[in-house]
Scaffold this motif. Structure first.
Motif, mmCIF file in Angstrom:
data_model
loop_
_atom_site.group_PDB
_atom_site.id
_atom_site.type_symbol
_atom_site.label_atom_id
_atom_site.label_comp_id
_atom_site.label_asym_id
_atom_site.label_seq_id
_atom_site.Cartn_x
_atom_site.Cartn_y
_atom_site.Cartn_z
ATOM 1 N N LYS A 92 58.552 32.758 18.730
ATOM 2 C CA LYS A 92 59.175 31.951 17.684
ATOM 3 C C LYS A 92 58.485 30.606 17.445
ATOM 4 C CE LYS A 92 63.597 32.055 17.155
ATOM 5 N NZ LYS A 92 65.035 31.862 17.323
ATOM 6 N N THR A 93 57.767 30.100 18.450
ATOM 7 C CA THR A 93 57.151 28.777 18.326
ATOM 8 C C THR A 93 55.735 28.812 18.915
ATOM 9 O OG1 THR A 93 57.852 27.955 20.503
ATOM 10 C CG2 THR A 93 59.447 27.775 18.703
ATOM 11 N N ASP A 94 55.134 27.648 19.065
ATOM 12 C CA ASP A 94 53.810 27.551 19.685
ATOM 13 C C ASP A 94 53.895 27.380 21.198
ATOM 14 O OD1 ASP A 94 52.491 27.749 17.261
ATOM 15 O OD2 ASP A 94 52.603 25.601 16.877
ATOM 16 N N TYR A 95 55.046 27.674 21.769
ATOM 17 C CA TYR A 95 55.239 27.541 23.215
ATOM 18 C C TYR A 95 54.238 28.406 23.973
ATOM 19 C CZ TYR A 95 57.621 27.765 27.763
ATOM 20 O OH TYR A 95 57.925 27.710 29.101
ATOM 21 N N GLN A 96 53.733 27.894 25.078
ATOM 22 C CA GLN A 96 52.803 28.642 25.915
ATOM 23 C C GLN A 96 53.381 28.789 27.318
ATOM 24 O OE1 GLN A 96 48.890 26.917 26.716
ATOM 25 N NE2 GLN A 96 47.940 28.931 26.507
ATOM 26 N N ILE A 97 53.388 30.008 27.844
ATOM 27 C CA ILE A 97 53.915 30.222 29.194
ATOM 28 C C ILE A 97 53.018 29.514 30.208
ATOM 29 C CG2 ILE A 97 55.047 32.384 28.592
ATOM 30 C CD1 ILE A 97 52.741 33.907 29.815
ATOM 31 N N TRP A 98 53.635 29.074 31.298
ATOM 32 C CA TRP A 98 52.898 28.215 32.232
ATOM 33 C C TRP A 98 51.717 28.928 32.888
ATOM 34 C CZ3 TRP A 98 52.007 28.818 37.460
ATOM 35 C CH2 TRP A 98 52.745 29.791 38.124
ATOM 36 N N THR A 99 51.840 30.240 33.120
ATOM 37 C CA THR A 99 50.744 30.970 33.754
ATOM 38 C C THR A 99 49.501 30.969 32.876
ATOM 39 O OG1 THR A 99 51.820 32.966 32.918
ATOM 40 C CG2 THR A 99 52.124 32.459 35.243
ATOM 41 N N GLN A 100 49.699 31.197 31.574
ATOM 42 C CA GLN A 100 48.547 31.204 30.674
ATOM 43 C C GLN A 100 48.061 29.790 30.383
ATOM 44 O OE1 GLN A 100 47.035 34.077 30.008
ATOM 45 N NE2 GLN A 100 45.408 32.707 29.341
ATOM 46 N N GLN A 101 48.981 28.842 30.359
ATOM 47 C CA GLN A 101 48.613 27.428 30.217
ATOM 48 C C GLN A 101 47.695 27.018 31.373
ATOM 49 O OE1 GLN A 101 52.035 24.871 30.444
ATOM 50 N NE2 GLN A 101 50.930 23.037 29.810
ATOM 51 N N LEU A 102 48.059 27.460 32.576
ATOM 52 C CA LEU A 102 47.235 27.172 33.749
ATOM 53 C C LEU A 102 45.864 27.831 33.630
ATOM 54 C CD1 LEU A 102 46.870 26.125 36.692
ATOM 55 C CD2 LEU A 102 47.892 28.298 37.446
ATOM 56 N N ASN A 103 45.837 29.120 33.281
ATOM 57 C CA ASN A 103 44.568 29.841 33.205
ATOM 58 C C ASN A 103 43.640 29.277 32.126
ATOM 59 O OD1 ASN A 103 45.084 31.685 35.295
ATOM 60 N ND2 ASN A 103 46.253 33.006 33.940
ATOM 61 N N MET A 174 51.685 36.707 20.062
ATOM 62 C CA MET A 174 52.170 37.371 18.852
ATOM 63 C C MET A 174 53.224 36.515 18.156
ATOM 64 S SD MET A 174 52.525 41.318 20.197
ATOM 65 C CE MET A 174 53.394 41.851 18.721
ATOM 66 N N ASN A 175 53.408 36.761 16.853
ATOM 67 C CA ASN A 175 54.454 36.077 16.094
ATOM 68 C C ASN A 175 55.538 37.079 15.688
ATOM 69 O OD1 ASN A 175 53.526 37.450 13.726
ATOM 70 N ND2 ASN A 175 51.970 35.854 13.430
ATOM 71 N N THR A 176 56.573 36.596 15.032
ATOM 72 C CA THR A 176 57.705 37.468 14.702
ATOM 73 C C THR A 176 57.316 38.581 13.729
ATOM 74 O OG1 THR A 176 58.366 35.871 12.987
ATOM 75 C CG2 THR A 176 59.463 35.706 15.109
ATOM 76 N N LYS A 177 56.422 38.297 12.803
ATOM 77 C CA LYS A 177 55.984 39.317 11.845
ATOM 78 C C LYS A 177 55.283 40.463 12.565
ATOM 79 C CE LYS A 177 53.136 40.004 7.715
ATOM 80 N NZ LYS A 177 52.180 39.362 6.749
ATOM 81 N N GLN A 178 54.389 40.124 13.472
ATOM 82 C CA GLN A 178 53.674 41.148 14.241
ATOM 83 C C GLN A 178 54.634 41.924 15.136
ATOM 84 O OE1 GLN A 178 50.985 38.412 16.077
ATOM 85 N NE2 GLN A 178 49.346 38.749 14.583
ATOM 86 N N LEU A 194 63.230 33.703 27.990
ATOM 87 C CA LEU A 194 62.967 32.703 26.951
ATOM 88 C C LEU A 194 61.673 31.952 27.208
ATOM 89 C CD1 LEU A 194 66.394 30.900 26.302
ATOM 90 C CD2 LEU A 194 65.132 32.309 24.672
ATOM 91 N N SER A 195 61.449 31.543 28.476
ATOM 92 C CA SER A 195 60.361 30.598 28.761
ATOM 93 C C SER A 195 59.446 30.983 29.923
ATOM 94 C CB SER A 195 60.954 29.216 29.030
ATOM 95 O OG SER A 195 61.779 29.236 30.194
ATOM 96 N N HIS A 196 59.670 32.173 30.522
ATOM 97 C CA HIS A 196 58.813 32.669 31.613
ATOM 98 C C HIS A 196 58.880 31.803 32.882
ATOM 99 C CE1 HIS A 196 55.137 34.423 33.481
ATOM 100 N NE2 HIS A 196 55.418 35.469 32.727
ATOM 101 N N PRO A 197 60.081 31.443 33.332
ATOM 102 C CA PRO A 197 60.198 30.684 34.586
ATOM 103 C C PRO A 197 60.206 31.625 35.784
ATOM 104 C CG PRO A 197 62.363 31.020 33.684
ATOM 105 C CD PRO A 197 61.404 31.706 32.740
ATOM 106 N N ASN A 198 60.215 31.046 36.963
ATOM 107 C CA ASN A 198 60.417 31.825 38.185
ATOM 108 C C ASN A 198 61.927 31.931 38.386
ATOM 109 O OD1 ASN A 198 60.797 32.764 40.802
ATOM 110 N ND2 ASN A 198 59.063 31.623 41.648
ATOM 111 N N LEU A 199 62.507 33.058 38.013
ATOM 112 C CA LEU A 199 63.959 33.201 38.050
ATOM 113 C C LEU A 199 64.501 33.342 39.469
ATOM 114 C CD1 LEU A 199 64.564 35.494 34.940
ATOM 115 C CD2 LEU A 199 64.851 33.018 35.137
#
Length: 302
Positions: A92-103, A174-178, A194-199
């Protein structure tokens, strides 16, 4: 009960990412041909009892854009069903999960062979990263950060970003259209939170857990106008409370990554299913893991 092989894949790309290389398109197609020949490939709701041919479920986590451009066309070409588990904030947004942000950040350091430090509590860890050792060091750092709370982990990753020696190339999601397009074509969409945390680490915050589980389901169902019955725990990290809340949220299938064959208990309303992580660009290494030889050898050595 049925034994089912469930594979967990991520990035399918020919682009070079030192810290976390994706599976090449050629290797991926080889994998599809192998599993098509040797398994009955199905979705979770289609798993049957007492079948002669072994059953396999193909899943993808995170929702990287390369799924849409690289994996999706080949799945259609070979008429193979699959499950795509997406992080809703990324869609839905430009949010990046922390694992990929790290990589992505570590790639910037590796390309410049730039060293750095990471402070965790009173401990300081020094790293001299380059293209050759980036994958190994990235995994080591990931394991250290995985055990931290979201707040502590974000501070470390943001600091690395700020001090990066060159521009960071962000991996696209991916975006919502895809997402709607692949869903309409028959790809089963699951939630990856929602945000890929360590649950598992955050399980002392029940309201946070409920939001990650329930709200991601609600938002995906609104986007797709379809029920969402699959939840894949980020990084395979879960707790008993997480399993309980996932059931309360209305999920039918919960996906883990303990790297073993899944036990599909048909009579159980909630099915907790293990998966095998597949990531190599060596086709024969992938076959080795698909056949669960890694566990057979480990058990034999015991």
């Amino acid at each position: 009960m049925s034994k089912v092989t469930i594979l967990c894949l991520h990035k399918i790309t020919d682009e070079h990412f030192p810290s976390w290389p994706g599976m090449s398109i050629k290797t991926f197609e080889k994998l599809l041909k192998f599993i098509s020949k040797n398994y009955e490939i199905c979705l979770p709701s289609d798993v049957k009892e007492n079948v002669i041919k072994k059953q396999l479920i193909l899943t993808f986590d995170d929702g990287f854009e390369d799924f849409y451009y690289n994996a999706f066309p080949l799945l259609k070409k070979h008429n193979i069903p699959a499950v795509l588990n997406v992080v809703v904030n990324c869609i839905k947004t430009d949010y990046q999960i922390w694992t990929q942000q790290l990589n992505d950040t570590l790639d910037a350091y590796a390309k410049e062979s730039k060293g750095f430090e990471i402070q965790i509590g009173e401990d300081t860890f020094e790293y001299n990263i380059n293209i050759e050792n980036a994958e190994k060091l990235a995994l080591e750092i990931f394991k250290k950060l995985l055990s931290l709370t979201t707040e502590k982990r974000e501070l470390i990753v943001f600091k690395l970003e700020e001090e990066a020696p060159t521009k960071i190339n962000r991996t696209k999601m991916m975006n919502t259209k895809q997402l709607k397009e692949v869903s309409d074509a028959g790809i089963l969409i699951g939630s990856h939170s929602l945000s890929h945390p360590n649950l598992k680490i955050e399980d002392n915050q029940s309201e946070f857990l409920k939001q990650e589980l329930s709200e991601s389901k609600t938002q995906l169902e609104k986007i797709l106008n379809k029920p969402v019955e699959v939840f894949a725990f980020p990084n395979g990290m879960y707790s008993e409370l997480g399993l309980e809340l996932a059931k309360e949220a209305g999920y039918k299938y919960l996906l883990l990554v303990d790297n073993d064959i899944a036990e599909f208990k048909h009579k159980k309303e909630l099915k907790v299913l293990d998966r095998i992580l597949i990531y190599s660009n060596n086709h024969y290494k992938n076959i080795f893991r698909i056949n669960n030889f890694h566990n057979k050898i480990r058990r034999w050595l015991k």
